[in-house]
Design an enzyme around this catalytic site. Structure first.
Site, mmCIF file in Angstrom:
data_model
loop_
_atom_site.group_PDB
_atom_site.id
_atom_site.type_symbol
_atom_site.label_atom_id
_atom_site.label_comp_id
_atom_site.label_asym_id
_atom_site.label_seq_id
_atom_site.Cartn_x
_atom_site.Cartn_y
_atom_site.Cartn_z
ATOM 1 N N LYS A 138 46.325 52.295 31.849
ATOM 2 C CA LYS A 138 46.205 51.613 33.137
ATOM 3 C C LYS A 138 46.975 50.292 33.136
ATOM 4 O O LYS A 138 47.686 49.974 34.095
ATOM 5 C CB LYS A 138 44.726 51.389 33.472
ATOM 6 C CG LYS A 138 44.462 50.829 34.862
ATOM 7 C CD LYS A 138 43.057 51.172 35.322
ATOM 8 C CE LYS A 138 41.990 50.390 34.583
ATOM 9 N NZ LYS A 138 41.728 49.074 35.219
ATOM 10 N N SER A 139 46.852 49.518 32.071
ATOM 11 C CA SER A 139 47.549 48.230 32.009
ATOM 12 C C SER A 139 49.059 48.404 32.044
ATOM 13 O O SER A 139 49.777 47.677 32.737
ATOM 14 C CB SER A 139 47.142 47.475 30.739
ATOM 15 O OG SER A 139 45.790 47.109 30.775
ATOM 16 N N ARG A 147 51.952 47.417 35.137
ATOM 17 C CA ARG A 147 53.132 46.623 34.820
ATOM 18 C C ARG A 147 54.414 47.409 35.031
ATOM 19 O O ARG A 147 55.419 46.858 35.482
ATOM 20 C CB ARG A 147 53.022 46.093 33.389
ATOM 21 C CG ARG A 147 51.972 44.974 33.280
ATOM 22 C CD ARG A 147 51.455 44.801 31.858
ATOM 23 N NE ARG A 147 50.525 43.671 31.758
ATOM 24 C CZ ARG A 147 49.250 43.724 32.119
ATOM 25 N NH1 ARG A 147 48.747 44.842 32.628
ATOM 26 N NH2 ARG A 147 48.473 42.670 31.994
ATOM 27 N N GLY A 207 41.207 44.058 39.537
ATOM 28 C CA GLY A 207 41.499 42.671 39.220
ATOM 29 C C GLY A 207 42.933 42.472 38.793
ATOM 30 O O GLY A 207 43.552 41.438 39.092
ATOM 31 N N ARG A 248 34.671 38.257 41.842
ATOM 32 C CA ARG A 248 35.245 37.929 40.533
ATOM 33 C C ARG A 248 36.029 36.624 40.620
ATOM 34 O O ARG A 248 36.641 36.320 41.649
ATOM 35 C CB ARG A 248 36.108 39.090 40.029
ATOM 36 C CG ARG A 248 35.271 40.336 39.774
ATOM 37 C CD ARG A 248 36.093 41.539 39.383
ATOM 38 N NE ARG A 248 36.670 41.382 38.059
ATOM 39 C CZ ARG A 248 37.414 42.325 37.464
ATOM 40 N NH1 ARG A 248 37.660 43.457 38.106
ATOM 41 N NH2 ARG A 248 37.912 42.124 36.270
ATOM 42 N N GLN A 308 45.423 39.081 32.192
ATOM 43 C CA GLN A 308 45.744 39.073 33.617
ATOM 44 C C GLN A 308 46.275 37.708 34.043
ATOM 45 O O GLN A 308 47.280 37.621 34.755
ATOM 46 C CB GLN A 308 44.517 39.441 34.441
ATOM 47 C CG GLN A 308 44.079 40.891 34.283
ATOM 48 C CD GLN A 308 42.845 41.209 35.092
ATOM 49 O OE1 GLN A 308 42.319 40.376 35.825
ATOM 50 N NE2 GLN A 308 42.356 42.430 34.966
ATOM 51 N N ASP A 336 37.019 45.424 27.304
ATOM 52 C CA ASP A 336 36.854 46.645 28.092
ATOM 53 C C ASP A 336 36.161 47.751 27.309
ATOM 54 O O ASP A 336 35.673 48.723 27.905
ATOM 55 C CB ASP A 336 38.208 47.149 28.586
ATOM 56 C CG ASP A 336 38.733 46.327 29.749
ATOM 57 O OD1 ASP A 336 37.951 45.563 30.344
ATOM 58 O OD2 ASP A 336 39.935 46.444 30.064
ATOM 59 N N LYS A 376 32.779 41.223 35.144
ATOM 60 C CA LYS A 376 33.626 42.416 35.231
ATOM 61 C C LYS A 376 33.272 43.198 36.498
ATOM 62 O O LYS A 376 32.697 42.667 37.439
ATOM 63 C CB LYS A 376 33.459 43.257 33.958
ATOM 64 C CG LYS A 376 34.023 42.595 32.705
ATOM 65 C CD LYS A 376 35.535 42.526 32.757
ATOM 66 C CE LYS A 376 36.139 42.039 31.471
ATOM 67 N NZ LYS A 376 37.625 42.045 31.505
ATOM 68 N N ARG A 389 28.217 43.519 33.069
ATOM 69 C CA ARG A 389 28.073 44.539 32.034
ATOM 70 C C ARG A 389 26.989 44.204 31.023
ATOM 71 O O ARG A 389 26.441 45.117 30.392
ATOM 72 C CB ARG A 389 29.427 44.777 31.341
ATOM 73 C CG ARG A 389 30.385 45.540 32.241
ATOM 74 C CD ARG A 389 31.707 45.852 31.591
ATOM 75 N NE ARG A 389 32.549 46.613 32.530
ATOM 76 C CZ ARG A 389 33.852 46.744 32.427
ATOM 77 N NH1 ARG A 389 34.512 46.175 31.426
ATOM 78 N NH2 ARG A 389 34.522 47.449 33.320
#
Length: 431
Positions: free
Chosen positions: A25-26, A30, A97, A125, A172, A317, A344, A348
């Site tokens: 995902k990251s 990008r 986010g 957030r 981030q 995460d 988050k 959590r």
């Protein structure tokens, strides 16, 4: 993909075979952003399929970037930042986010107005961590509570490079400031208090952008990446649930192929090995600066550990998965210095306290983490708290227990991994 609101799991079904996961995902976020910055055509395969990455793609399209989704690839025709145009509508970042924070860094240098919002969770957030440094660089940004929370209104313009000392290690925030720095006059320097994910540094350097890294300090100057052709490797954060699921379920022997092996993403592996987990990793190549390879995991007897300090930023995460490993481990596991978990997609700390308690375990919630006494979890009716990672953590725990458990609010996994239940069924012999 339409998902059920509830998932039934159980029966202590071993995880076996070989599995390829959707793209990280990251890296997917990008890759889309860098392709949109470049001048030329980029081709991205195995892009993450969840709602979060879709939010980034939709926002870029609204900003005038040409993105075509084919049967086997996403093609981006970039024309550089100067070709971006003001969106006619509010940019909806959903639950992402990364979309809101990292995209804000790019929009800070664009000479037009951008309005960004998200769902109810994202709107709670913290955003001052990007708003304050971007304002200092020259952007005009407003939002609720003086920019503390979305919606955000960004009127970009000329930026100047500055030195930023981050109060918390955040990939981030670091990425947002780096991308603002690509548009700024002079040098932008970001100093983090600890190591955090370094996808932005690795990928930009591989795409020809001058990036200097010295310990936890990163420096960038004005520049733009080259177009890219990238098969995105599998997501380690998603892999963590399969890895823990295999460790805690007798008879498991699972290999996850073509996985991102970025060292800043494998903190959970270090923790699980320390707990006694049988995990082997083989690097097979490098893509856009990112190491890639295979991971093999076998069922193992686990012992408790302490997760704290500089280790925390690189397992944030994965804590929901690690908490389930702790649930089945011998002894008392402590998670410390992890107060960021409360900000988050859900709180959590509170969510894990509730769900571990439902499993019949002795667990204590603290302001900065958890104390978990391992034992013999029982079948339970669990819930996601609207958080994809809590949902997947509940599923792997429930599967490892004799008897049926349920996970309510299962649709939360759509933000990152809508195919999780199908892939899980495949490796447990139920698909």
């Amino acid at each position: 993909m339409s998902l059920p609101t509830e998932l039934a799991v159980g029966g202590a079904r071993a995880l076996r075979g070989r599995l390829r996961l959707p793209g990280d995902k990251s890296i997917s976020h990008r890759a889309l952003l860098f392709a949109a910055l470049a001048s030329g055509r980029s081709k991205l395969t195995n892009l993450a399929t969840g709602d979060d990455v879709q939010a980034t793609r939709t926002a870029l399209t609204a900003l005038g970037v040409s993105i075509r989704v084919g049967a086997d690839a996403v093609n981006v025709s970039g024309a550089g930042l100067d070709a971006w145009t003001e969106s006619e509508n509010v940019l909806d970042c959903g639950n992402s986010g990364t979309t809101m924070r990292v995209l804000s860094g790019l929009l800070a240098g664009r000479p037009f107005l951008s309005l960004l919002t998200g769902d109810s969770s994202l709107r709670q957030r913290p955003m001052r961590r990007i708003v304050d440094p971007l304002r200092a660089m020259g952007a005009t940004i407003d939002g609720r509570a003086d920019g503390a929370y979305a919606p955000l209104a960004i009127r970009g313009g000329a930026l100047r490079g500055l030195r930023h000392e981050l109060p918390v290690a955040s990939a981030q925030v670091k990425s947002a400031l780096m991308l603002a720095g690509l548009q700024a006059e002079g040098v932008t320097e970001i100093v983090s208090p600890a190591v955090s994910r370094d996808h932005t540094e690795r990928m930009l350097a591989a795409l020809g952008v001058p990036v200097e890294v010295e310990g936890t300090t990163v420096r960038v100057r004005a520049g733009a990446p080259e177009p890219l052709q990238l098969e995105i490797p599998g997501d380690p954060s998603s892999a963590a649930f399969f890895v823990v699921g295999a460790l805690i379920t007798s008879g498991s022997d699972l290999t996850i192929e073509s996985l991102s092996l970025n060292p800043t993403r494998l903190g959970f592996v270090d923790v699980l090995r320390r707990m006694g987990g049988d995990i082997e990793i083989e690097e097979t190549g490098v893509r856009c600066g990112e190491p890639v390879g295979d991971l093999r995991v076998r069922a193992s007897a686990l012992t408790a550990t302490v997760i704290e300090g500089d280790e925390i930023p690189n397992v944030q995460d994965e804590v929901p998965a690690l908490a389930m490993a702790a649930a089945f481990a011998d002894g008392v596991t402590e998670v410390r210095n992890a107060q960021e978990l409360a900000a988050k997609e859900s709180n959590r700390i509170g969510a894990l306290h509730q769900e571990l308690s439902e499993l019949g375990l002795a667990v204590e919630a603290r302001t900065d983490g958890l104390v978990i006494r391992g034992g013999v979890p029982r079948p339970a009716s669990l819930k996601s708290h609207g958080d994809h990672r809590i949902a997947m953590a509940a599923a792997i725990a429930g599967n490892a227990i004799d008897g049926e458990s349920t996970v309510r609010g299962w649709q939360a996994v759509s933000s990152s991994y809508p195919e999780f239940a199908d892939d899980f069924a495949r490796v447990t012999g139920d698909g």
